[in-house]
Design a protein around this motif. Structure first.
Motif, PDB file in Angstrom:
ATOM      1  N   VAL A  29      -5.277 -49.167  32.740  1.00 33.17           N
ATOM      2  CA  VAL A  29      -5.883 -50.492  32.795  1.00 33.17           C
ATOM      3  C   VAL A  29      -6.031 -50.977  31.364  1.00 33.17           C
ATOM      4  O   VAL A  29      -6.546 -50.246  30.503  1.00 33.17           O
ATOM      5  CB  VAL A  29      -7.254 -50.479  33.500  1.00 33.17           C
ATOM      6  N   ALA A  30      -5.580 -52.184  31.084  1.00 30.51           N
ATOM      7  CA  ALA A  30      -5.631 -52.717  29.729  1.00 30.51           C
ATOM      8  C   ALA A  30      -7.076 -52.847  29.258  1.00 30.51           C
ATOM      9  O   ALA A  30      -7.983 -53.142  30.041  1.00 30.51           O
ATOM     10  CB  ALA A  30      -4.932 -54.071  29.669  1.00 30.51           C
ATOM     11  N   HIS A  31      -7.287 -52.632  27.966  1.00 27.23           N
ATOM     12  CA  HIS A  31      -8.631 -52.723  27.389  1.00 27.23           C
ATOM     13  C   HIS A  31      -9.053 -54.168  27.157  1.00 27.23           C
ATOM     14  O   HIS A  31     -10.247 -54.466  27.123  1.00 27.23           O
ATOM     15  CB  HIS A  31      -8.697 -51.956  26.070  1.00 27.23           C
ATOM     16  N   GLU A  32      -8.105 -55.068  26.986  1.00 25.31           N
ATOM     17  CA  GLU A  32      -8.420 -56.460  26.701  1.00 25.31           C
ATOM     18  C   GLU A  32      -7.809 -57.351  27.778  1.00 25.31           C
ATOM     19  O   GLU A  32      -6.700 -57.093  28.261  1.00 25.31           O
ATOM     20  CB  GLU A  32      -7.887 -56.878  25.324  1.00 25.31           C
ATOM     21  N   ALA A  33      -8.546 -58.393  28.133  1.00 24.55           N
ATOM     22  CA  ALA A  33      -8.048 -59.367  29.093  1.00 24.55           C
ATOM     23  C   ALA A  33      -7.067 -60.312  28.402  1.00 24.55           C
ATOM     24  O   ALA A  33      -7.257 -60.683  27.243  1.00 24.55           O
ATOM     25  CB  ALA A  33      -9.203 -60.164  29.696  1.00 24.55           C
TER      26      ALA A  33
END
Length: 465
Positions: free
Chosen positions: A404-408
């Motif tokens: 899951v990516a750390h930043e949107a």
């Protein structure tokens, strides 16, 4: 002249008429038929000139001699005002009240003689059964020229009572109101004196609700998702130019080394011709300088400069020729070609490194989902994912979270979301590109937190807590 019938005979006749009316009321198939009986056939018990039924929610519902009353007619409006005033008076024990023009308001009394005879009768049934969810039966308005007798009033009361029961059995059930539902709940939860406190109904319900709220459930989040290639080979533009033609179609299967698309070589060939001409010109200048150097020592200094210019121009020619060899792009691997409509690319100028298409292996698929920022929850390692595709909602595709990516990041729809990738844990026949909704399983929690997480977050954002 025929003699008047004996009182006993009149009584028997009236009772026979009453029995016939009640029979017809029980046999009525609709409330409209019942209203017709009330305003037209009540005259069989007592001579009438006019009759009407009135409801508080609808006004005048039926008129004698009329199939359907016109709500905007002057007579109907005057009659509605009279009925509303009579409904506000204190109800009698019998529900039957004789009245005349002196009882109503002066403005209504002025028009009395234009619409009605001298004597009128208000007929209601205070003893009618008021079943929950059913509207009460309408009131009757009866009018005639001479006063009402006690015998007639008794017969009308009996006829009205039977008619009301038939009405309650036929008229449709109205929706239950919130107030009535709340009253039933209060009655059910009311404390009972014959039971100790630990056996009260409200305590049992409170314990049951608390037990349900403490049930363990998994946190989950729903996110838009689709099937994407896991490790695709990205084909980018090897040079600046204009795409001339495609040799493949979207979703076509290609082999390694198969031509994919071509660049327009006219510009490249033109630049190659210019560069080659520059090489020839520089070589001619070099030979002239060598001949002059035999008689003029100062010309020897230009030979090294012209030789370096020849090398520079030749290098440019070699570079352009190498570009020309890359104008035809070949497939770096075997697989399925993934890109948009070829007509959107033909004639479009592209820059070096711009992505044109992707090539993915047929079985190289995974789930890509976009978790909204408001629904971002803590996900355990290899959390379970189910993708419900729009094309096959009853057969979900299962997988496990890979990262899951750390930043949107910004999405095409203007919102921001966290990118999530999940590897498939089973086989599927669905192709890459199908979209749907992914359900991602989180950590265990209690039901009350699962229900109140979003409302509490919204309340916190609104109040700044």
């Amino acid at each position: 002249m025929s003699a008047a019938p004996h009182p006993a005979v009149r009584t028997v006749q009236s009772l026979a008429v009453l029995l016939d009316l009640t029979r017809r009321a029980r046999a009525a198939g609709s409330v409209r038929e019942l209203a017709f009986l009330a305003v037209n056939d009540t005259s069989q018990l007592a001579l009438l000139r006019q009759g009407a039924t009135w409801r508080l929610d609808m006004g005048v519902d039926a008129l004698s001699g009329v199939l359907q009353p016109e709500a905007n007619a002057p007579y109907v409006q005057w009659l509605d005002r009279v009925a509303r005033q009579m409904s506000t008076l204190e109800a009698s024990d019998t529900g039957v009240r004789a009245f005349d023009r002196h009882v109503v308001a002066p403005d209504l009394a002025e028009d009395w003689s234009a619409w009605w005879p001298e004597h009128a009768l208000w007929v209601d049934d205070p003893a009618a059964p008021h079943t929950e969810g059913r509207l009460p039966p309408p009131a009757w308005l009866l009018a005639r020229e001479h006063p009402w007798t006690e015998d007639e009033l008794r017969l009308i009361r009996e006829w009205r009572s039977a008619w009301s029961h038939a009405w309650m059995a036929l008229q449709p059930v109205s929706p239950r109101s919130l107030r009535s539902a709340w009253q039933r709940v209060r009655q059910h939860l009311a404390p009972r004196a014959d039971r100790p406190w630990w056996r009260q109904t409200r305590l049992a319900w409170a314990a049951a609700v608390l037990a349900v709220l403490c049930l363990p459930v998994r946190m989950s989040v729903m996110a838009p998702a689709e099937l994407v290639p896991a490790q695709p080979a990205v084909v980018r533009a090897p040079l600046d130019g204009v795409i001339a033609s495609f040799h493949v179609q979207p979703n076509a299967t290609v082999k390694e080394g198969q031509p994919l698309f071509d660049f327009d070589e006219a510009l490249i060939q033109g630049r190659i011709a210019v560069a080659q001409q520059a090489v020839l010109t520089t070589e001619t200048e070099y030979r002239q300088a060598m001949q002059q150097a035999l008689s003029d020592p100062r010309s020897k200094a230009q030979l090294a400069l012209l030789a370096s210019r020849i090398e520079e121009k030749q290098t440019e020619v070699d570079f352009l020729q190498d570009q020309a060899t890359r104008a035809r792009v070949l497939a770096p691997r075997s697989g399925v070609v993934i890109f948009d409509d070829p007509s959107e690319w033909i004639g479009k100028p592209v820059g070096t490194g711009e992505r044109i298409l992707r090539i993915a292996a047929p079985d190289d698929r995974e789930i890509e989902a976009w978790i909204p920022m408001a629904d971002a929850i803590a996900l355990p390692a290899q959390a379970a994912v189910k993708l419900y595709l729009n094309a096959s909602p009853l057969a979900p595709v299962e997988g496990q979270v890979r990262y899951v990516a750390h930043e949107a990041v910004a999405r095409p729809d203007g919102g921001h979301a966290y990118r999530m990738r999940a590897t498939l844990t089973g086989d599927t026949d669905h192709r890459v590109g199908l979209k749907g909704t992914a359900r991602v399983q989180g950590e265990w929690t209690v039901l009350v937190y699962w229900m109140l997480r979003r409302p509490l977050a919204g309340l916190r954002n609104s109040l700044g807590l």
